[in-house]
Design a protein around this motif. Structure first.
Motif, PDB file in Angstrom:
ATOM      1  N   GLN A  45       7.426 -53.257 141.313  1.00 61.00           N
ATOM      2  CA  GLN A  45       6.769 -51.986 140.977  1.00 61.00           C
ATOM      3  C   GLN A  45       5.319 -52.292 140.652  1.00 61.00           C
ATOM      4  OE1 GLN A  45       8.639 -49.701 137.864  1.00 61.00           O
ATOM      5  NE2 GLN A  45       6.926 -48.270 137.684  1.00 61.00           N
ATOM      6  N   ILE A  46       4.420 -51.799 141.494  1.00 65.58           N
ATOM      7  CA  ILE A  46       2.992 -52.051 141.307  1.00 65.58           C
ATOM      8  C   ILE A  46       2.351 -50.758 140.821  1.00 65.58           C
ATOM      9  CG2 ILE A  46       0.839 -52.750 142.416  1.00 65.58           C
ATOM     10  CD1 ILE A  46       4.164 -53.705 144.005  1.00 65.58           C
ATOM     11  N   GLU A  47       1.619 -50.830 139.731  1.00 65.74           N
ATOM     12  CA  GLU A  47       1.066 -49.635 139.094  1.00 65.74           C
ATOM     13  C   GLU A  47      -0.433 -49.761 138.869  1.00 65.74           C
ATOM     14  OE1 GLU A  47       2.387 -46.685 137.678  1.00 65.74           O
ATOM     15  OE2 GLU A  47       4.277 -47.043 138.725  1.00 65.74           O
ATOM     16  N   TRP A  54       3.808 -55.384 138.357  1.00 67.64           N
ATOM     17  CA  TRP A  54       2.445 -55.810 138.671  1.00 67.64           C
ATOM     18  C   TRP A  54       1.445 -54.732 138.249  1.00 67.64           C
ATOM     19  CZ3 TRP A  54       1.055 -60.404 141.189  1.00 67.64           C
ATOM     20  CH2 TRP A  54       2.071 -61.112 141.839  1.00 67.64           C
ATOM     21  N   GLU A  55       0.300 -55.166 137.770  1.00 65.39           N
ATOM     22  CA  GLU A  55      -0.859 -54.271 137.618  1.00 65.39           C
ATOM     23  C   GLU A  55      -1.608 -54.290 138.944  1.00 65.39           C
ATOM     24  OE1 GLU A  55      -4.793 -53.043 137.287  1.00 65.39           O
ATOM     25  OE2 GLU A  55      -4.436 -55.203 137.228  1.00 65.39           O
ATOM     26  N   GLY A  56      -1.994 -53.124 139.460  1.00 61.23           N
ATOM     27  CA  GLY A  56      -2.478 -53.005 140.820  1.00 61.23           C
ATOM     28  C   GLY A  56      -3.675 -53.849 141.171  1.00 61.23           C
ATOM     29  N   ASN A  57      -4.689 -53.893 140.297  1.00 58.47           N
ATOM     30  CA  ASN A  57      -5.875 -54.690 140.592  1.00 58.47           C
ATOM     31  C   ASN A  57      -5.521 -56.177 140.709  1.00 58.47           C
ATOM     32  OD1 ASN A  57      -8.255 -52.733 140.355  1.00 58.47           O
ATOM     33  ND2 ASN A  57      -7.104 -52.307 138.495  1.00 58.47           N
ATOM     34  N   HIS A  58      -4.704 -56.635 139.806  1.00 58.60           N
ATOM     35  CA  HIS A  58      -4.287 -58.031 139.823  1.00 58.60           C
ATOM     36  C   HIS A  58      -3.460 -58.343 141.063  1.00 58.60           C
ATOM     37  CE1 HIS A  58      -1.534 -61.383 138.409  1.00 58.60           C
ATOM     38  NE2 HIS A  58      -2.730 -61.930 138.328  1.00 58.60           N
ATOM     39  N   PHE A  59      -2.561 -57.441 141.443  1.00 62.12           N
ATOM     40  CA  PHE A  59      -1.752 -57.623 142.643  1.00 62.12           C
ATOM     41  C   PHE A  59      -2.639 -57.788 143.871  1.00 62.12           C
ATOM     42  CE2 PHE A  59       0.083 -55.771 146.464  1.00 62.12           C
ATOM     43  CZ  PHE A  59       1.307 -56.405 146.566  1.00 62.12           C
TER      44      PHE A  59
END
Length: 458
Positions: free
Chosen positions: A60-62, A116-121
C-alpha cells in the motif's frame, strides 16, 4: 504486527495530491458495495471456499498526510504490517484505503502488507527516479495499490518514473493498480495513470479524469476499469483486492501463467460489465470506452474466466467459450477456435501485453522503451479455417485490445492474435454470457453509487 525499515533516506520530493478528497483522520475501515462488483454472487456460489487473497503479499503506497502514511493498524487485527519507508503515523486516508483493500470483502484474506510513503517509494526506496544508470530495486509484494497522483514538476522526471514503474511491473511480475483523479473535467494525471503496465481505476459514476493520455505517448485510453465508490482513492483498492483474489485462485490451481500481471489484468478487463452504462462504446481503433474503460469490475465473471483454465492457441483443437491463455506472438497469427451452441448475450475478449523498458544494448539501466503492436480479431470459422471478419481491435498506441459483441448467433468462431513482432508475451482472456430462461443472466450486478462529501484534487 508493525515492522519498520528506516535504512533509506528521502530525496527530491514529488508534489502529490490524494486521489480522494476527505482527508479527516476520523476515517475507519468500512465495507463497500460488494454486490455491485460480483462478490456477493461469488460468495453465494462458493461459500467458505470463496478466495479472498489468502497468501498474497501486497503493498500500500500512500501520499503522506503531513508525515503520516500508515493506516490505523488497530482496526486490522490479524494483519502483519511492514513499514518500508521512514516514519509512520496514522493517516485517515490510508485507513480508509486499507478498509477497501484488505479490511473486508474481496481482499479480507490478505494478511501481509507492506506500507510505503509515496515519495520514498518513487525515489530512494524502490524506483530510484532520477538515478541515471541505476535500475529500480525488486518489489517483493505481488500487488500494489496507489491511491494518489502527483508530479515532479518535470517532464523528464515524470517520464523517468513511469518507465521505471513499467520496468518493475514487467521485471518483477507485480500487479500495480493506480487511481484516476476525481472530477469529471480533470485531466489524466502524469503519475501514475499514464504508465502502460498498470491497471488504472475510475468510478462507476463517471466522476473522474478520463479519455486520452497527453503525456509519454498521447492518445491512449484511461481508465482501464471502474468500480462503485465515492472517490477514486477508495475504488482503486477494490480492484487491487480483486487482483489479489485472482492471484490466489491461480496459486491454488498451480497456474503460474494465471498469476502473471498481464493475465490478471486481462481477466479483470474481460470480466467487467457494461450494462450499467448505456452509452458504453468502443471502436476498432479505440479499445476502451472513453470514460468507463472496459466497464465495471465484476469478480464473479473474472473468477469464472480464470477457473475455466488456460487454453492454448491451436489449429487442430478448439477452446471453450470462456477461458484464457498466456502465450507469445508468432510469425502466423495465434488462433483460438470455439463453438457457440446457443445464442449469446455477450461475448468479450481482452488482450494485454507490457511495454518493455531498458535497452539491453546500453550498459547499465536505460529507460528506453519499446511497445509491440498487437491486434485482436474475431471472425467466423469453418472447421479450422478462418472465415469472414466480424470485429477487430487494432489500436496502434494502446497495449490493450478489447472486443465486445452482443446477441451473437450460434456458430463457429475464432479469436486471432497477431503482431509484426515475434515473441511478444501476451495474455488473452475471453468470456461468454448466455441468457438464462426468463431473460436473467449469470454474474450481473446492479449499480449502487455510494455518496459522501469530497474535495477535488487539483
Amino acid at each position: 504486527m508493525l515492522i519498520g525499515d528506516f535504512s533509506h533516506q528521502k530525496r527530491r520530493m514529488a508534489a502529490f495530491c490524494l486521489a480522494a478528497a476527505v482527508l479527516s483522520c476520523a476515517h475507519s475501515a468500512r465495507a463497500y458495495d460488494t454486490y455491485a462488483v460480483g462478490y456477493d454472487q461469488l460468495l453465494a456460489e462458493l461459500g467458505g471456499a470463496t478466495p479472498t487473497g489468502v497468501g498474497v503479499t501486497v503493498s500500500q503506497i500512500e501520499a503522506p498526510e503531513g508525515s503520516a502514511y500508515a493506516p490505523n493498524i488497530s482496526l486490522f487485527p490479524g494483519k502483519s504490517f511492514t513499514l518500508m519507508s521512514p516514519g509512520s503515523g496514522v493517516s485517515g486516508h490510508a485507513t480508509t484505503v486499507a478498509g477497501n483493500f484488505y479490511g473486508s470483502g474481496i481482499g479480507a484474506g490478505i494478511t501481509n502488507v507492506h506500507l510505503w510513503e509515496g515519495n520514498h517509494f518513487l525515489q530512494s526506496g524502490l524506483l530510484k527516479v532520477n538515478t541515471a544508470g541505476v535500475a529500480p530495486l525488486h518489489e517483493t509484494a505481488k500487488v500494489e495499490n496507489h491511491s494518489y497522483m502527483g508530479t515532479f514538476g518535470s517532464t523528464a522526471l515524470d517520464s523517468d518514473a513511469l518507465r521505471r514503474l513499467d520496468y518493475m511491473v514487467n521485471t518483477d511480475d507485480v500487479i500495480v493498480v493506480v487511481a484516476q483523479n476525481n472530477g469529471v473535467s480533470t485531466t489524466v494525471p502524469a503519475l501514475l495513470d499514464t504508465a502502460y503496465n498498470t491497471i488504472s481505476v475510475g468510478l462507476s459514476n463517471g466522476v473522474h479524469s478520463a479519455g486520452f493520455t497527453s503525456f509519454d505517448v498521447a492518445g491512449r485510453i484511461k481508465p482501464d476499469i471502474v468500480a462503485p465508490e465515492s472517490a477514486t482513492s477508495y475504488a482503486t483498492p477494490i480492484v487491487a483486492a480483486a487482483a489479489a483474489q485472482m492471484v490466489q485462485v491461480a496459486n491454488d490451481h498451480s497456474w503460474s501463467n494465471g498469476a502473471h500481471n498481464q493475465t490478471v489484468k486481462a481477466v479483470l478487463l474481460a470480466g467487467a460489465t457494461k450494462q450499467e452504462f448505456p452509452g458504453w462504446a468502443r471502436t476498432s481503433t479505440r479499445p476502451l470506452d472513453l470514460r468507463y474503460g472496459a466497464g465495471e469490475l465484476n469478480v464473479y465473471r473474472s473468477y469464472h474466466i480464470l477457473t475455466a483454465g488456460e487454453q492454448e492457441a491451436s489449429t487442430v483443437t478448439s477452446v471453450q467459450k470462456t477461458g484464457w491463455d498466456f502465450s507469445s506472438t508468432a510469425v502466423a497469427s495465434q488462433k483460438y477456435f470455439f463453438d457457440l451452441t446457443t445464442p449469446v448475450k455477450e461475448l468479450t475478449a481482452s488482450l494485454i501485453w507490457n511495454r518493455l523498458v531498458d535497452d539491453p544494448s546500453v550498459a547499465g539501466f536505460d529507460t528506453a522503451a519499446f511497445v509491440a503492436n498487437l491486434d485482436l480479431k474475431l471472425s467466423s470459422a469453418s472447421g479450422f479455417t478462418v472465415g469472414s471478419l466480424i470485429d477487430q481491435s487494432v489500436s496502434t498506441v494502446d497495449n490493450v485490445e478489447l472486443i465486445y459483441q452482443t446477441n451473437l448467433l450460434p456458430g463457429r468462431y475464432v479469436w486471432e492474435v497477431s503482431s509484426p513482432t515475434v515473441g511478444a508475451n501476451y495474455a488473452l482472456a475471453w468470456y461468454t454470457e448466455v441468457p438464462e430462461p426468463g431473460g436473467l443472466s449469470v454474474g450481473i450486478g446492479i449499480l449502487v453509487i455510494l455518496r459522501r462529501r469530497t474535495r477535488r484534487c487539483a
